[in-house]
Motif scaffolding. Sequence first.
Motif, PDB file in Angstrom:
ATOM      1  N   ALA A  63      77.823  -4.265  -5.981  1.00 44.14           N
ATOM      2  CA  ALA A  63      76.701  -4.677  -6.840  1.00 44.14           C
ATOM      3  C   ALA A  63      77.051  -5.756  -7.867  1.00 44.14           C
ATOM      4  O   ALA A  63      76.377  -5.897  -8.879  1.00 44.14           O
ATOM      5  N   TRP A  64      78.103  -6.535  -7.589  1.00 43.25           N
ATOM      6  CA  TRP A  64      78.437  -7.640  -8.500  1.00 43.25           C
ATOM      7  C   TRP A  64      77.310  -8.676  -8.500  1.00 43.25           C
ATOM      8  O   TRP A  64      76.747  -9.008  -9.540  1.00 43.25           O
TER       9      TRP A  64
ATOM     10  N   GLY B  15      74.052  -8.021 -10.279  1.00 42.54           N
ATOM     11  CA  GLY B  15      73.997  -8.195 -11.734  1.00 42.54           C
ATOM     12  C   GLY B  15      73.765  -9.634 -12.156  1.00 42.54           C
ATOM     13  O   GLY B  15      73.530  -9.910 -13.330  1.00 42.54           O
TER      14      GLY B  15
ATOM     15  N   THR C 237      69.875 -13.373 -10.855  1.00 43.16           N
ATOM     16  CA  THR C 237      69.499 -12.401  -9.827  1.00 43.16           C
ATOM     17  C   THR C 237      68.027 -12.049  -9.950  1.00 43.16           C
ATOM     18  O   THR C 237      67.412 -12.264 -10.994  1.00 43.16           O
TER      19      THR C 237
ATOM     20  N   THR D 165      79.902  -0.779  -8.816  1.00 44.27           N
ATOM     21  CA  THR D 165      79.375  -1.655  -9.845  1.00 44.27           C
ATOM     22  C   THR D 165      80.401  -1.767 -10.974  1.00 44.27           C
ATOM     23  O   THR D 165      81.543  -1.327 -10.831  1.00 44.27           O
TER      24      THR D 165
ATOM     25  N   TYR E 287      79.410  -6.814 -14.874  1.00 43.54           N
ATOM     26  CA  TYR E 287      78.493  -7.505 -13.968  1.00 43.54           C
ATOM     27  C   TYR E 287      77.115  -7.638 -14.616  1.00 43.54           C
ATOM     28  O   TYR E 287      76.288  -6.730 -14.561  1.00 43.54           O
TER      29      TYR E 287
ATOM     30  N   SER F  44      73.927  -4.915 -13.919  1.00 42.36           N
ATOM     31  CA  SER F  44      74.189  -4.327 -12.602  1.00 42.36           C
ATOM     32  C   SER F  44      74.114  -2.802 -12.662  1.00 42.36           C
ATOM     33  O   SER F  44      73.488  -2.170 -11.804  1.00 42.36           O
TER      34      SER F  44
END
Length: 327
Positions: free
Chosen positions: A20-21, A24, A31, A53, A57, A62
């Motif tokens: 989940a980098w 974020g 994003t 995560t 991030y 994130s």
Amino acid sequence: MEYRKLGNSDLEVSAITFGAWAAGGWMWGSTDRNEAIEAIKASYEVGVTSIDTAPIYGQGVSEEIVGEAIKGFSRDKVQILTKFGMRWDLAKGDFAMKSFKNNGDAIDVYKYAGKESIIYECEQSLKRLGTDYIDLYQIHWPDSTTPIDETFEAVSRLIEQGKVRHAGVCNYNAAQMAEAEKTLNLVSNQIPFSMVNRGIEAETVPYCIKNNKSILAYSPLERGLLTGKIHSDYQFKEGDHRANLAHFKPEFIEKTNVLLAKIKPIAEAHHASLGQLVLRWTIERPGITIALAGARNAEQAVQNAEAINIKLSAEELKTIDDLVNAF
């Protein structure tokens, strides 16, 4: 999906784990929050139960996205992997980098893993994630200013309190892992590994195999390079960190695309994309337990998960290995 245990623990994670980098936004040119949430939900529907995560991030974004995405999930059916030790709100420890928040504000990032900082970070992560425990808590980067035993005594306390189930590290070498082991049992090391970045095979992989520590391979697609969609004149969005990396210089992109062209027939034989083939190859490598794969939207997330359906023969694996070795 395939599920694998981390180290000598009872924690099972999906062999393809959601990274989940990019969700974020930080260092990836922003994003779309809703698309990121839908990506996590879609991957869960096809068996990706594990999400990795970190607070850094998006400076909390994130983790908030992950927390929102898993609201409807049964908590014991999802594994949350997060990190500690990178502070943008405290000037302590090793200076890591100058960076920017998603809104453009300048920040200084420090690698810091002091005891009180870890206790504080854990509480903040639990709030953002909307949960009362973290399945795997990982130090994000080594911090030379804090004794390793101090760091892992703090994590040990969190485990005793039930806020953390298992401890892991990221970006540690074998000697650092051995030092941390004196204080607390580690189950994993999250380190970069890909077809074009195999430095860990010299020392860290053998150590992890010998000591039954899992390796969580991050950037197995080399931040998108190994999907075959990056060409030598590719234009990166403003704020995308890849523009300045050596792996994204035109010469390296061209060299990589030659390798990808050679393995493409194997992907096509399995009705798979290059990215899917690369992910499957990654989790077949000795010592690699899982591959972390990021996704910006639901379609990408499902495609990543479907890499698990590729069954490579010993002959196909050898062909790919030989080409990678010759790279």
